[in-house]
Design an enzyme around this catalytic site. Structure first.
Site, short mmCIF file in Angstrom:
data_model
loop_
_atom_site.label_atom_id
_atom_site.label_comp_id
_atom_site.label_asym_id
_atom_site.label_seq_id
_atom_site.Cartn_x
_atom_site.Cartn_y
_atom_site.Cartn_z
N PHE A 144 87.13 28.91 33.62
CA PHE A 144 87.68 30.01 34.30
C PHE A 144 87.71 29.44 35.78
CE2 PHE A 144 87.59 33.68 37.22
CZ PHE A 144 88.67 34.35 36.54
N ASP A 179 84.44 22.94 40.47
CA ASP A 179 84.77 24.43 40.79
C ASP A 179 83.25 24.95 40.85
OD1 ASP A 179 84.72 27.15 40.81
OD2 ASP A 179 86.47 27.20 39.45
N LYS A 182 82.35 33.00 46.38
CA LYS A 182 81.49 34.03 45.82
C LYS A 182 80.36 33.99 46.78
CE LYS A 182 82.52 35.00 40.91
NZ LYS A 182 83.49 34.12 40.44
C1 LIG Z 1 84.81 33.96 40.12
C2 LIG Z 1 85.33 32.56 39.82
C3 LIG Z 1 86.72 32.28 40.42
C4 LIG Z 1 87.75 32.99 40.89
O1 LIG Z 1 87.18 33.58 42.28
P1 LIG Z 1 87.94 34.81 42.74
O2 LIG Z 1 87.29 35.06 44.19
O3 LIG Z 1 87.73 36.01 41.73
O4 LIG Z 1 89.41 34.50 42.82
C5 LIG Z 1 87.21 30.75 40.14
N1 LIG Z 1 86.15 29.85 39.50
C6 LIG Z 1 85.00 30.39 39.05
C7 LIG Z 1 83.99 29.28 38.50
C8 LIG Z 1 84.65 31.65 39.35
O5 LIG Z 1 83.47 31.92 38.87
#
Ligand SMILES: *Cc1c(COP(=O)(O)O)cnc(C)c1O
Length: 415
Positions: free
Chosen positions: A148, A232, A261
């Site tokens: 994701f 990521d 986050k």
């Molecule tokens: C939450 C998340 C995203 C997206 O972040 P947003 O602030 O919701 O756009 C991308 N990559 C990972 C691994 C995530 O956990």
């Protein structure tokens, strides 16, 4: 269609539920509660019911709720200087960039691009990959199935979940989703790959770990084929896994990482951090954001990171993992299959696909956790939790599991 068609005829909905059903976009399901305040690892709803928050806004509230450091940084900066645009620099922006470089271990040559979310950080990473291949046929971007990376069109294309993409085709071209195995990566790599983007632990997929040695193999293969390795760290970063960033457990140096986050502790901020030669790919005019890296966000983010560092919260995440794993095992629940993940990003695998029922029972008992998928409960509590919060969690979670396993036995289903 009227919002009321989804309503159970026998339940009476609170006024806030009526408002939410009528006024908020329907891309999310029904909101589960209305929260009005928080303190530390606890939140209170509109009826003043107290909950232990072991989701922390999905791994966001690293310091918990209303932490004095967060409040002080936000209010002090708001009364000094909030925003000037990226035509100008501000001291908190420069301080946070330097801090991120140090914590990520980029050395002198690293650079930081600030955005406002995880998706924006990954959009910047996608553009970095395109710049790396600019003027050549190095246009392939590899990501992992089940991974994701966000919901905007670029980050959605990177996301390895076809179900999330189906209603929004066509996707941005050039992205290929491969199996999360070293063999699949070996087979996919060639001189046309611009970048590989991976999560150290797939959070949204259900806290799924990479195969042993994957990041080391990925580093070796991307280097051999001249591709960027981008990690990521949006969910795994800011100390959550017991290291500042998840890639550091593997002892590798990536070309870039994306963060969001936890780095803002509740303030919306994200960043792309580049290492070495990848730091020279962006040049004036190639990217930008009005809000990105403004003084307010970077003052808060910088203070959050400083507090994680000075309070030893990265080590705390590692220590609490052991306590939680032992405690969950000691519950002896027939519903628990095992625990995945690292630090304070844990996925509790269930023996039945009843994660939603466990989440609902936990909420009844005053505990917030999340169903990462049908048979996984995700916990991502504040990094500040201590013995008292761990004990509280084990009691409440044990009670929620018992509620669900009792119900399964009543139904005659195997618990
Ligand atoms: C939450 C998340 C995203 C997206 O972040 P947003 O602030 O919701 O756009 C991308 N990559 C990972 C691994 C995530 O956990």
């Amino acid at each position: 269609m009227n919002a009321d068609t989804t309503q159970e005829p026998t339940t009476t909905r609170a006024p806030w539920q009526e408002d939410a059903g009528r006024d908020l976009v329907r891309s999310f399901g029904d909101r589960m509660a209305l929260f009005v305040r928080g303190e530390g690892a606890y939140v209170w709803d509109g009826d003043d019911k107290k909950y232990l928050d072991f989701l922390a806004g999905i791994a966001v509230n690293a310091l918990g709720h209303a932490h004095p450091v967060f409040v002080e940084a936000l209010t002090a900066q708001a009364s000094t200087l909030s925003h000037v645009s990226n035509y100008f620099a501000t001291p908190p922006q420069l301080a946070m960039a330097a801090r991120l470089k140090r914590l990520a271990g980029t050395g002198e040559s690293g650079r930081v691009y600030f955005g406002n979310s995880g998706a924006e950080a990954n959009e910047a990473a996608f553009k970095l990959a395109r710049l790396h291949g600019r003027g050549t046929d190095r246009t392939r971007v590899l990501t992992l199935k089940g991974g994701f990376h966000g919901r905007t069109m670029g980050s959605l294309a990177l996301t390895g979940k076809p179900a999330l993409q189906a209603d929004f085709l066509p996707m941005v071209p050039g992205v290929e989703h491969i199996d999360a195995t070293i063999e699949a990566l070996e087979a996919a790599m060639d001189e046309r790959v611009a970048a590989l983007l991976v999560e150290p632990i797939q959070g949204e997929a259900g806290v799924v770990e990479l195969p042993e040695g994957y990041l080391q193999a990925a580093r070796e293969l991307t280097e051999r084929h001249g591709a960027l390795l981008i990690v990521d760290e949006i969910q795994t970063g800011a100390g959550r896994t017991g290291a500042w960033f998840g890639f550091q457990h593997a002892g590798i140096t990536p070309d870039a990482i994306t963060v969001a986050k936890g780095i803002g502790g509740g303030f919306p901020i994200g960043a792309l951090i580049t290492f070495g030669a990848a730091s020279d790919l962006f040049f004036p005019g190639t990217h930008g954001s009005t809000f990105g890296g403004n003084a307010l966000g970077t003052a808060v983010g910088g203070a959050v990171l400083a507090e994680i560092e000075s309070a030893g919260l990265v080590d705390n995440a590692a220590r609490r993992e052991t306590q939680l794993r032992d405690g969950i095992a000691a519950l002896g629940s027939p519903l628990v299959a095992g625990v995945r993940g690292r630090g304070l990003l844990l996925g509790i695998g269930l023996t039945s696909p009843v994660a939603k029922a466990v989440v609902a029972a936990a909420q009844e008992h005053g505990l917030i956790v999340n169903a990462a998928n049908d048979d996984t409960i995700r916990i991502a509590p504040p990094l500040t939790i201590g013995d008292a919060e761990v004990a509280d969690f084990l009691e409440l979670f044990g009670a929620a599991l018992a509620t669900v396993s009792d119900a399964l036995i009543l139904e005659g289903a195997p618990a």
